[in-house]
Scaffold this motif. Structure first.
Motif, short mmCIF file in Angstrom:
data_model
loop_
_atom_site.label_atom_id
_atom_site.label_comp_id
_atom_site.label_asym_id
_atom_site.label_seq_id
_atom_site.Cartn_x
_atom_site.Cartn_y
_atom_site.Cartn_z
N ARG A 17 0.77 -1.30 -0.08
CA ARG A 17 0.00 0.18 0.02
C ARG A 17 0.80 1.44 0.03
N GLN A 18 0.41 2.11 -0.82
CA GLN A 18 1.10 3.56 -0.92
C GLN A 18 2.61 3.45 -0.95
N CYS A 19 2.89 2.70 -1.99
CA CYS A 19 4.28 2.41 -2.22
C CYS A 19 4.74 3.72 -3.35
N ARG A 43 -2.95 2.04 -4.27
CA ARG A 43 -2.53 3.35 -4.26
C ARG A 43 -0.92 3.52 -4.30
N CYS A 44 -0.25 2.74 -5.43
CA CYS A 44 1.01 2.78 -5.64
C CYS A 44 1.30 3.63 -7.02
N THR A 45 2.42 4.49 -6.80
CA THR A 45 2.72 5.18 -8.30
C THR A 45 4.18 4.56 -8.60
#
Length: 66
Positions: A17-19, A43-45
């Motif tokens: 998550r959120q990487c 929610r990774c970019t």
């Protein structure tokens, strides 16, 4: 020169998550061979900052249980 991996998934039921991955000539996140899922990247970019590849996906083979 082979690409490196920032996040390597080798377990089972792995949440990422959120990487954030920034670079070039890199695999953002990869799975190893015969890794049972499910795995979630949420929610990774990943941002390519160069002319080489930046990708995400299975690395050695498609992950699957026996």
């Amino acid at each position: 020169m082979p690409a490196d991996a920032d996040y390597t998934i080798s377990g089972q039921e792995t949440p990422v998550r959120q990487c954030v991955v920034t670079g070039s000539n890199v695999h953002a996140w990869v799975t190893q061979a015969r890794v049972p899922g499910p795995h979630v990247a949420s929610r990774c970019t990943a941002t390519n900052t160069g002319s080489r590849i930046l990708d995400a996906g299975p690395h050695q083979r498609w992950p699957a249980g026996r």
